[in-house]
Write a protein that holds these residues in place. Structure first.
Motif, PDB file in Angstrom:
ATOM      1  N   TYR A  39      -9.266 -17.747  17.951  1.00  0.00           N
ATOM      2  CA  TYR A  39      -9.686 -18.397  16.979  1.00  0.00           C
ATOM      3  C   TYR A  39     -10.977 -18.183  16.558  1.00  0.00           C
ATOM      4  CZ  TYR A  39      -9.643 -22.372  13.656  1.00  0.00           C
ATOM      5  OH  TYR A  39      -9.982 -23.182  12.490  1.00  0.00           O
ATOM      6  N   VAL A  40     -11.875 -18.302  17.303  1.00  0.00           N
ATOM      7  CA  VAL A  40     -13.578 -18.416  17.317  1.00  0.00           C
ATOM      8  C   VAL A  40     -13.758 -17.417  18.421  1.00  0.00           C
ATOM      9  CG1 VAL A  40     -15.545 -19.351  17.095  1.00  0.00           C
ATOM     10  CG2 VAL A  40     -13.901 -20.473  15.875  1.00  0.00           C
ATOM     11  N   LEU A  41     -14.828 -16.487  18.094  1.00  0.00           N
ATOM     12  CA  LEU A  41     -15.642 -15.814  19.244  1.00  0.00           C
ATOM     13  C   LEU A  41     -16.702 -15.353  18.649  1.00  0.00           C
ATOM     14  CD1 LEU A  41     -15.144 -14.515  22.078  1.00  0.00           C
ATOM     15  CD2 LEU A  41     -14.565 -12.482  20.888  1.00  0.00           C
ATOM     16  N   GLU A  42     -17.840 -16.532  18.818  1.00  0.00           N
ATOM     17  CA  GLU A  42     -19.234 -16.262  18.483  1.00  0.00           C
ATOM     18  C   GLU A  42     -20.111 -16.554  19.553  1.00  0.00           C
ATOM     19  OE1 GLU A  42     -19.219 -19.242  15.210  1.00  0.00           O
ATOM     20  OE2 GLU A  42     -18.054 -17.995  13.972  1.00  0.00           O
ATOM     21  N   GLY A  43     -20.919 -15.648  20.123  1.00  0.00           N
ATOM     22  CA  GLY A  43     -21.985 -15.892  20.991  1.00  0.00           C
ATOM     23  C   GLY A  43     -20.956 -16.122  22.351  1.00  0.00           C
ATOM     24  N   HIS A  44     -21.477 -17.518  22.861  1.00  0.00           N
ATOM     25  CA  HIS A  44     -20.616 -17.728  24.139  1.00  0.00           C
ATOM     26  C   HIS A  44     -19.599 -18.920  23.691  1.00  0.00           C
ATOM     27  CE1 HIS A  44     -23.982 -16.336  26.677  1.00  0.00           C
ATOM     28  NE2 HIS A  44     -24.857 -16.680  26.084  1.00  0.00           N
ATOM     29  N   GLU A  45     -19.361 -18.991  22.382  1.00  0.00           N
ATOM     30  CA  GLU A  45     -18.120 -19.907  22.016  1.00  0.00           C
ATOM     31  C   GLU A  45     -16.875 -19.102  22.007  1.00  0.00           C
ATOM     32  OE1 GLU A  45     -17.131 -23.276  19.073  1.00  0.00           O
ATOM     33  OE2 GLU A  45     -18.470 -21.582  18.408  1.00  0.00           O
ATOM     34  N   CYS A  53      -6.921 -26.738  20.703  1.00  0.00           N
ATOM     35  CA  CYS A  53      -8.295 -26.244  20.792  1.00  0.00           C
ATOM     36  C   CYS A  53      -8.740 -26.071  19.223  1.00  0.00           C
ATOM     37  CB  CYS A  53      -8.250 -24.730  21.382  1.00  0.00           C
ATOM     38  SG  CYS A  53      -7.722 -25.416  23.205  1.00  0.00           S
ATOM     39  N   ARG A  54      -7.978 -25.518  18.401  1.00  0.00           N
ATOM     40  CA  ARG A  54      -8.457 -25.294  17.004  1.00  0.00           C
ATOM     41  C   ARG A  54      -8.901 -26.524  16.369  1.00  0.00           C
ATOM     42  NH1 ARG A  54      -3.424 -22.843  15.891  1.00  0.00           N
ATOM     43  NH2 ARG A  54      -3.195 -24.586  14.451  1.00  0.00           N
ATOM     44  N   ALA A  55      -8.248 -27.757  16.596  1.00  0.00           N
ATOM     45  CA  ALA A  55      -8.456 -28.946  16.113  1.00  0.00           C
ATOM     46  C   ALA A  55      -9.914 -29.406  16.776  1.00  0.00           C
ATOM     47  CB  ALA A  55      -7.475 -30.182  16.279  1.00  0.00           C
ATOM     48  N   LYS A  56     -10.214 -29.182  17.753  1.00  0.00           N
ATOM     49  CA  LYS A  56     -11.344 -29.589  18.637  1.00  0.00           C
ATOM     50  C   LYS A  56     -12.422 -28.890  17.924  1.00  0.00           C
ATOM     51  CE  LYS A  56      -9.543 -31.344  22.875  1.00  0.00           C
ATOM     52  NZ  LYS A  56      -9.469 -31.004  24.373  1.00  0.00           N
ATOM     53  N   ARG A  57     -12.322 -27.548  17.885  1.00  0.00           N
ATOM     54  CA  ARG A  57     -13.401 -26.749  17.301  1.00  0.00           C
ATOM     55  C   ARG A  57     -13.875 -27.078  15.605  1.00  0.00           C
ATOM     56  NH1 ARG A  57     -16.015 -23.442  14.241  1.00  0.00           N
ATOM     57  NH2 ARG A  57     -17.507 -21.784  15.262  1.00  0.00           N
ATOM     58  N   ASP A  58     -12.966 -27.473  15.123  1.00  0.00           N
ATOM     59  CA  ASP A  58     -12.914 -27.667  13.743  1.00  0.00           C
ATOM     60  C   ASP A  58     -13.793 -29.181  13.640  1.00  0.00           C
ATOM     61  OD1 ASP A  58     -11.771 -25.441  12.896  1.00  0.00           O
ATOM     62  OD2 ASP A  58      -9.799 -26.330  12.266  1.00  0.00           O
ATOM     63  N   ASP A  59     -13.198 -29.926  14.544  1.00  0.00           N
ATOM     64  CA  ASP A  59     -13.725 -31.456  14.555  1.00  0.00           C
ATOM     65  C   ASP A  59     -15.148 -31.208  14.772  1.00  0.00           C
ATOM     66  OD1 ASP A  59     -13.543 -34.371  14.495  1.00  0.00           O
ATOM     67  OD2 ASP A  59     -14.580 -33.875  16.604  1.00  0.00           O
ATOM     68  N   LEU A  60     -15.578 -30.638  15.747  1.00  0.00           N
ATOM     69  CA  LEU A  60     -16.872 -30.281  16.145  1.00  0.00           C
ATOM     70  C   LEU A  60     -17.903 -29.738  14.949  1.00  0.00           C
ATOM     71  CD1 LEU A  60     -18.827 -30.748  18.455  1.00  0.00           C
ATOM     72  CD2 LEU A  60     -18.556 -28.211  19.066  1.00  0.00           C
ATOM     73  N   VAL A  61     -17.396 -28.820  14.496  1.00  0.00           N
ATOM     74  CA  VAL A  61     -18.092 -28.479  13.293  1.00  0.00           C
ATOM     75  C   VAL A  61     -18.263 -29.195  12.000  1.00  0.00           C
ATOM     76  CG1 VAL A  61     -17.988 -26.667  11.434  1.00  0.00           C
ATOM     77  CG2 VAL A  61     -17.402 -25.949  13.613  1.00  0.00           C
TER      78      VAL A  61
END
Length: 138
Positions: A39-45, A53-61
């Motif tokens: 879904y996301v691969l940026e730096g160490h993320e 996991c998508r919901a958590k990432r989207d919520d964090l942003v």
């Protein structure tokens, strides 16, 4: 970044588990996943495509953007809620934003203490209250 030696992707359904070589491990669920399930691969993320996991990432942003807005309004001496002007006399126990009495409430909030979840009273803004649904069990 690169393939995890000997690891296989653990995403997919019960009877349709992906068996491709894993490239990363999800920062939220800890499962190894392949390029197709990224879904996301940026730096160490590294975040897999599972719905939680998508919901958590989207919520964090979105939450980081929310916090910037609250901080900007607080610096202007306003309540953290856009469009509200009363003086912010109350602090959210979670985001530490300042709000008027209408936009922060005293609630029993679930806090993790080791392996146990304990309900404790906390002053919480509506945005932080709604986030608990996404992060529950994390």
């Amino acid at each position: 970044m690169g393939m995890l030696v000997g690891q296989r992707c653990r995403l997919g359904g019960r009877f349709s588990r992906c068996n491709d070589p894993a490239e990363e491990t999800c920062v939220y669920c800890g499962k190894p996943f392949c390029a197709r399930h990224t879904y996301v691969l940026e730096g160490h993320e590294a975040v897999c495509t599972s719905a939680r996991c998508r919901a958590k990432r989207d919520d964090l942003v979105a939450y980081q953007e929310y916090r910037r807005g609250v901080l900007a309004r607080n610096h202007a001496g306003l309540c953290g809620v856009e469009g509200c002007v009363p003086h912010p006399a109350h602090e959210c126990s979670l985001c530490r934003g300042h709000f008027c009495a209408l936009h922060v409430r005293e609630r029993m909030y679930p806090f993790r203490e080791g392996w146990v979840t304990v309900e404790r009273p906390a002053s919480v803004c509506a945005r932080c209250w709604d986030r608990r649904k996404i992060w529950r069990g994390a």
